[in-house]
Design a protein around this motif. Structure first.
Motif, PDB file in Angstrom:
ATOM      1  N   GLY A 140       0.697  -1.209  -0.076  1.00 33.82           N
ATOM      2  CA  GLY A 140      -0.111   0.000  -0.003  1.00 33.82           C
ATOM      3  C   GLY A 140       0.837   1.357   0.046  1.00 33.82           C
ATOM      4  O   GLY A 140       0.756   2.231   1.041  1.00 33.82           O
ATOM      5  N   TYR A 141       1.678   1.475  -1.082  1.00 32.89           N
ATOM      6  CA  TYR A 141       2.559   2.422  -1.082  1.00 32.89           C
ATOM      7  C   TYR A 141       1.807   3.936  -1.061  1.00 32.89           C
ATOM      8  O   TYR A 141       1.062   3.838  -2.135  1.00 32.89           O
ATOM      9  CB  TYR A 141       3.343   2.522  -2.448  1.00 32.89           C
ATOM     10  CG  TYR A 141       4.466   3.455  -2.487  1.00 32.89           C
ATOM     11  CD1 TYR A 141       5.416   3.937  -1.516  1.00 32.89           C
ATOM     12  CD2 TYR A 141       4.298   4.479  -3.444  1.00 32.89           C
ATOM     13  CE1 TYR A 141       6.281   4.990  -1.758  1.00 32.89           C
ATOM     14  CE2 TYR A 141       5.253   5.588  -3.629  1.00 32.89           C
ATOM     15  CZ  TYR A 141       6.355   5.594  -2.643  1.00 32.89           C
ATOM     16  OH  TYR A 141       7.132   6.830  -2.782  1.00 32.89           O
ATOM     17  N   ASP A 142       2.017   4.628  -0.213  1.00 34.76           N
ATOM     18  CA  ASP A 142       1.674   6.082  -0.207  1.00 34.76           C
ATOM     19  C   ASP A 142       0.065   6.149   0.121  1.00 34.76           C
ATOM     20  O   ASP A 142      -0.836   6.937  -0.531  1.00 34.76           O
ATOM     21  CB  ASP A 142       1.734   7.012  -1.423  1.00 34.76           C
ATOM     22  CG  ASP A 142       3.203   7.676  -1.103  1.00 34.76           C
ATOM     23  OD1 ASP A 142       3.803   7.560  -0.111  1.00 34.76           O
ATOM     24  OD2 ASP A 142       3.570   8.503  -2.012  1.00 34.76           O
ATOM     25  N   SER A 143      -0.585   5.109   0.358  1.00 37.34           N
ATOM     26  CA  SER A 143      -2.027   4.847   0.502  1.00 37.34           C
ATOM     27  C   SER A 143      -2.466   3.943   1.727  1.00 37.34           C
ATOM     28  O   SER A 143      -3.698   4.622   1.992  1.00 37.34           O
ATOM     29  CB  SER A 143      -2.531   3.932  -0.749  1.00 37.34           C
ATOM     30  OG  SER A 143      -1.935   2.753  -0.795  1.00 37.34           O
ATOM     31  N   LEU A 144      -1.850   3.175   2.391  1.00 38.57           N
ATOM     32  CA  LEU A 144      -2.175   2.516   3.664  1.00 38.57           C
ATOM     33  C   LEU A 144      -1.365   3.030   4.565  1.00 38.57           C
ATOM     34  O   LEU A 144      -0.107   3.077   4.553  1.00 38.57           O
ATOM     35  CB  LEU A 144      -2.301   1.089   3.470  1.00 38.57           C
ATOM     36  CG  LEU A 144      -3.174   0.454   2.288  1.00 38.57           C
ATOM     37  CD1 LEU A 144      -3.100  -0.947   2.407  1.00 38.57           C
ATOM     38  CD2 LEU A 144      -4.583   0.995   2.693  1.00 38.57           C
TER      39      LEU A 144
ATOM     40  N   GLU B  73       3.588  16.975   5.962  1.00 36.04           N
ATOM     41  CA  GLU B  73       4.397  15.697   5.712  1.00 36.04           C
ATOM     42  C   GLU B  73       4.714  15.515   4.361  1.00 36.04           C
ATOM     43  O   GLU B  73       5.581  14.788   3.896  1.00 36.04           O
ATOM     44  CB  GLU B  73       3.591  14.564   6.244  1.00 36.04           C
ATOM     45  CG  GLU B  73       3.916  14.360   7.638  1.00 36.04           C
ATOM     46  CD  GLU B  73       5.326  13.530   8.141  1.00 36.04           C
ATOM     47  OE1 GLU B  73       5.362  12.522   7.754  1.00 36.04           O
ATOM     48  OE2 GLU B  73       6.058  14.380   8.504  1.00 36.04           O
ATOM     49  N   GLY B  74       3.627  15.990   3.613  1.00 34.20           N
ATOM     50  CA  GLY B  74       3.736  15.997   2.183  1.00 34.20           C
ATOM     51  C   GLY B  74       2.767  14.894   1.692  1.00 34.20           C
ATOM     52  O   GLY B  74       2.798  14.444   0.338  1.00 34.20           O
ATOM     53  N   HIS B  75       2.262  14.005   2.638  1.00 29.62           N
ATOM     54  CA  HIS B  75       1.490  13.194   2.147  1.00 29.62           C
ATOM     55  C   HIS B  75       0.474  12.510   3.681  1.00 29.62           C
ATOM     56  O   HIS B  75       0.963  12.838   4.631  1.00 29.62           O
ATOM     57  CB  HIS B  75       2.120  11.738   1.763  1.00 29.62           C
ATOM     58  CG  HIS B  75       3.354  11.242   2.574  1.00 29.62           C
ATOM     59  ND1 HIS B  75       3.202  10.444   3.674  1.00 29.62           N
ATOM     60  CD2 HIS B  75       4.669  11.519   2.584  1.00 29.62           C
ATOM     61  CE1 HIS B  75       4.214  10.060   4.305  1.00 29.62           C
ATOM     62  NE2 HIS B  75       5.096  10.875   3.591  1.00 29.62           N
ATOM     63  N   PRO B  76      -0.658  11.841   3.466  1.00 31.07           N
ATOM     64  CA  PRO B  76      -1.470  11.674   4.691  1.00 31.07           C
ATOM     65  C   PRO B  76      -0.919  10.155   5.261  1.00 31.07           C
ATOM     66  O   PRO B  76      -1.626  10.066   6.210  1.00 31.07           O
ATOM     67  CB  PRO B  76      -2.790  11.766   4.129  1.00 31.07           C
ATOM     68  CG  PRO B  76      -2.837  11.493   2.703  1.00 31.07           C
ATOM     69  CD  PRO B  76      -1.207  11.703   2.261  1.00 31.07           C
ATOM     70  N   ASP B  77      -0.438   9.167   4.742  1.00 25.23           N
ATOM     71  CA  ASP B  77      -0.331   7.929   5.117  1.00 25.23           C
ATOM     72  C   ASP B  77       0.295   7.861   6.467  1.00 25.23           C
ATOM     73  O   ASP B  77       0.368   6.668   6.973  1.00 25.23           O
ATOM     74  CB  ASP B  77       0.029   6.983   4.125  1.00 25.23           C
ATOM     75  CG  ASP B  77       1.817   7.140   3.639  1.00 25.23           C
ATOM     76  OD1 ASP B  77       1.960   8.663   3.562  1.00 25.23           O
ATOM     77  OD2 ASP B  77       2.261   6.267   3.480  1.00 25.23           O
ATOM     78  N   ASN B  78       0.967   8.712   7.224  1.00 21.69           N
ATOM     79  CA  ASN B  78       1.374   8.449   8.443  1.00 21.69           C
ATOM     80  C   ASN B  78       0.455   9.556   9.456  1.00 21.69           C
ATOM     81  O   ASN B  78       0.297   9.016  10.339  1.00 21.69           O
ATOM     82  CB  ASN B  78       2.951   8.984   8.574  1.00 21.69           C
ATOM     83  CG  ASN B  78       3.860   7.508   8.072  1.00 21.69           C
ATOM     84  OD1 ASN B  78       4.308   7.642   7.012  1.00 21.69           O
ATOM     85  ND2 ASN B  78       3.786   6.551   8.773  1.00 21.69           N
ATOM     86  N   VAL B  79       0.339  10.667   9.030  1.00 23.27           N
ATOM     87  CA  VAL B  79      -0.182  11.579  10.035  1.00 23.27           C
ATOM     88  C   VAL B  79      -1.990  11.091  10.076  1.00 23.27           C
ATOM     89  O   VAL B  79      -2.518  11.197  11.299  1.00 23.27           O
ATOM     90  CB  VAL B  79      -0.648  12.917   9.676  1.00 23.27           C
ATOM     91  CG1 VAL B  79       1.173  13.662   9.454  1.00 23.27           C
ATOM     92  CG2 VAL B  79      -0.954  13.073   8.084  1.00 23.27           C
ATOM     93  N   ALA B  80      -2.551  10.270   9.071  1.00 27.83           N
ATOM     94  CA  ALA B  80      -3.796  10.199   9.173  1.00 27.83           C
ATOM     95  C   ALA B  80      -4.134   8.984  10.468  1.00 27.83           C
ATOM     96  O   ALA B  80      -4.895   9.025  11.321  1.00 27.83           O
ATOM     97  CB  ALA B  80      -4.648   9.662   8.069  1.00 27.83           C
TER      98      ALA B  80
ATOM     99  N   LEU C 148      -6.362   1.175  10.719  1.00 29.86           N
ATOM    100  CA  LEU C 148      -5.822   1.255   9.455  1.00 29.86           C
ATOM    101  C   LEU C 148      -6.712   2.428   8.701  1.00 29.86           C
ATOM    102  O   LEU C 148      -7.696   2.649   8.896  1.00 29.86           O
ATOM    103  CB  LEU C 148      -6.244  -0.134   8.589  1.00 29.86           C
ATOM    104  CG  LEU C 148      -5.981  -0.039   7.105  1.00 29.86           C
ATOM    105  CD1 LEU C 148      -4.476  -0.092   6.995  1.00 29.86           C
ATOM    106  CD2 LEU C 148      -6.678  -1.309   6.614  1.00 29.86           C
ATOM    107  N   VAL C 149      -5.790   3.242   7.969  1.00 29.66           N
ATOM    108  CA  VAL C 149      -6.223   4.345   7.231  1.00 29.66           C
ATOM    109  C   VAL C 149      -5.964   4.220   5.647  1.00 29.66           C
ATOM    110  O   VAL C 149      -4.749   4.238   5.535  1.00 29.66           O
ATOM    111  CB  VAL C 149      -5.918   5.567   8.002  1.00 29.66           C
ATOM    112  CG1 VAL C 149      -6.580   6.789   7.362  1.00 29.66           C
ATOM    113  CG2 VAL C 149      -6.272   5.787   9.419  1.00 29.66           C
TER     114      VAL C 149
ATOM    115  N   ARG D 137      -2.845  -6.958  -4.467  1.00 33.48           N
ATOM    116  CA  ARG D 137      -2.429  -7.241  -2.927  1.00 33.48           C
ATOM    117  C   ARG D 137      -2.909  -6.186  -2.048  1.00 33.48           C
ATOM    118  O   ARG D 137      -3.199  -6.409  -1.139  1.00 33.48           O
ATOM    119  CB  ARG D 137      -0.892  -7.249  -3.076  1.00 33.48           C
ATOM    120  CG  ARG D 137      -0.240  -8.406  -3.839  1.00 33.48           C
ATOM    121  CD  ARG D 137      -0.694 -10.138  -3.083  1.00 33.48           C
ATOM    122  NE  ARG D 137       0.074 -11.041  -3.630  1.00 33.48           N
ATOM    123  CZ  ARG D 137      -0.029 -11.725  -4.629  1.00 33.48           C
ATOM    124  NH1 ARG D 137      -1.350 -11.494  -5.316  1.00 33.48           N
ATOM    125  NH2 ARG D 137       0.514 -12.725  -4.916  1.00 33.48           N
ATOM    126  N   THR D 138      -2.748  -5.028  -2.508  1.00 35.79           N
ATOM    127  CA  THR D 138      -3.213  -3.926  -1.659  1.00 35.79           C
ATOM    128  C   THR D 138      -4.902  -4.306  -1.207  1.00 35.79           C
ATOM    129  O   THR D 138      -5.176  -4.196  -0.243  1.00 35.79           O
ATOM    130  CB  THR D 138      -3.307  -2.539  -2.530  1.00 35.79           C
ATOM    131  OG1 THR D 138      -1.856  -2.393  -2.735  1.00 35.79           O
ATOM    132  CG2 THR D 138      -3.750  -1.367  -1.419  1.00 35.79           C
TER     133      THR D 138
END
Length: 318
Positions: A22-26, A135-142, A149-150, A205-206
Motif C-alpha cells: 500500500g505505497y503512499d496509500s495505507l 508531511e507531504g502525504h497523509p499516510d502517516n499523519v492520518a 488502518l487508514v 495485493r493492496t
C-alpha cells in the motif's frame, strides 16, 4: 488571544506507512507513543525534552512541533506565536520508518488547535490538511490522528482519509535496527516507472491486504507481498531486506515499516506473534546474514483510537 497558563497534553501513536503493497496509500497506527505537554508562557520558547532524539532535535522555532503549531495557527488566521513551554517524552525512534515526524506534526497541530479561541478552532478536515501538507502525504499523519488502518488518497479537495477498524487478532511485531535511513534517500531510489505486471500485482495485493487486516488475518502473508517500493529500497538497508526475506521464507508476513529500516511483522494472532519473536531471536542473534547490527524487538498493538488530547485548568503563574 492566548492566556498565560493555558496547558494541553497530547499522546500520539506512531505509525507505519506504505503498509506492504500500500505505497503512499495505507497507514496503520502503532501502539508506541510520544507524549507532549504545551503551556502558554509570557514569552519565548522553553523546552524540556526526553527520550528518542532529545539530544539532537533543535530547541528553537525550528523544532518540528513548533513549526506544526505555527502552521495550525496560520491556518486559523492567527500569525501570533505565543510564548510556549514544550515538555516532550519521545518513544518513537527517529529515522526508522515508525512515523516519528508525523507524530510530532500531529501533536503540534492538535496542541495548537486546542489553544485557539473557540471561534478560530479548525475542524477535523482542516487539521488533516495542515498535518498532511507538512508531511507531504497523509499516510502517516492520518493513522496517528484517527487510529487503526487508514486508507488515504488525494483529490481536487485535498488530502482524504478513510479510517478502517483492524481485526482484533492482528499483532504488530517490530525489529528496530540501530541505524537510520533518511526518508528522502529511500524515496530517491524509486524508479519513475514500473512494469505494468508489477503494478497489477500490487493493486490486487493492496485490495487483499484490506480484507486481511479487517476480516481474514490468515491472508496476511500473500496480502503483504510488494513489488512497488521495497525491492528498490533494499540497497539502502541490506540487513533489513535480508531479515524481511528470512522471515517471509518462514511463512511470516514481514515487510519494511514505512521507508525503513525497521522490519514489521503483522502477525495474524498471538501464536504467530510468539512465533515471530522466536524467529527474530534466532535470526538477529545468530544469523550473520543480518550483519553486525543491533536490533530491538517490540511486540506492539494496533492503536484503534488515535491521538488523545486533554485540556488542563489554567495554571497560575508566579
Amino acid at each position: 488571544m492566548f492566556e498565560i497558563g493555558q496547558r494541553v497534553t497530547v499522546s500520539v501513536p506512531g505509525s507505519t506507512g506504505n503498509v506492504g503493497p500500500g505505497y503512499d496509500s495505507l497507514g496503520l497506527a502503532l501502539g508506541h507513543y510520544d507524549d507532549l505537554a504545551v503551556t502558554v508562557t509570557g514569552g519565548g520558547l522553553e523546552f524540556e525534552l526526553h527520550g528518542e532524539g532529545s539530544s539532537s532535535v533543535p530547541r528553537s522555532a525550528e523544532h518540528l512541533v513548533v513549526r506544526a503549531m505555527r502552521a495550525a495557527f496560520r491556518a486559523a488566521g492567527v500569525e501570533e506565536l505565543p510564548g510556549l513551554r514544550l515538555e516532550a517524552t519521545n518513544r518513537i525512534p527517529h529515522g526508522r520508518g515508525m512515523g516519528s515526524s508525523a507524530s510530532a506534526v500531529v501533536a503540534g497541530v492538535l496542541a495548537a488547535n486546542a489553544l485557539l479561541p473557540a471561534d478560530r478552532v479548525l475542524d477535523g478536515n482542516r487539521l488533516l490538511q495542515v498535518a498532511a501538507a507538512m508531511e507531504g502525504h497523509p499516510d502517516n499523519v492520518a493513522p496517528s490522528l484517527y487510529g487503526g488502518l487508514v486508507i488515504s488518497w488525494t483529490d481536487a479537495d485535498g488530502y482524504r482519509s478513510a479510517p478502517v477498524t483492524v481485526h482484533e487478532d492482528v499483532v504488530p511485531v517490530v525489529a528496530i535496527p540501530d541505524f537510520e535511513v533518511p526518508t528522502r534517500l529511500a524515496r530517491s531510489l524509486l524508479p519513475a516507472t514500473v512494469p505494468h505486471h508489477d503494478a497489477a500485482v500490487n493493486a490486487g495485493r493492496t485490495a487483499l491486504l484490506v480484507e486481511a487486516l479487517t476480516r481474514r488475518p490468515e491472508l496476511l502473508l500473500p496480502a503483504t507481498e510488494d513489488r512497488l517500493h521495497q525491492p528498490y529500497r533494499a540497497s539502502a538497508m541490506p540487513p533489513s531486506a535480508r531479515l524481511m526475506t528470512a522471515l517471509r521464507e518462514r511463512g511470516l508476513p514481514a515487510m519494511i515499516s514505512g521507508a525503513g529500516p525497521t522490519v514489521l511483522v503483522l502477525a495474524a494472532d498471538r501464536n504467530e506473534a510468539q512465533q515471530t519473536e522466536r524467529a527474530l531471536e534466532e535470526l538477529v542473534g545468530h544469523n550473520a546474514d543480518t550483519g553486525s547490527v543491533s536490533w530491538r524487538v517490540l511486540r506492539l498493538r494496533v492503536d484503534g483510537q488515535g491521538a488523545k488530547l486533554e485540556r488542563h485548568p489554567q495554571q497560575i503563574q508566579g
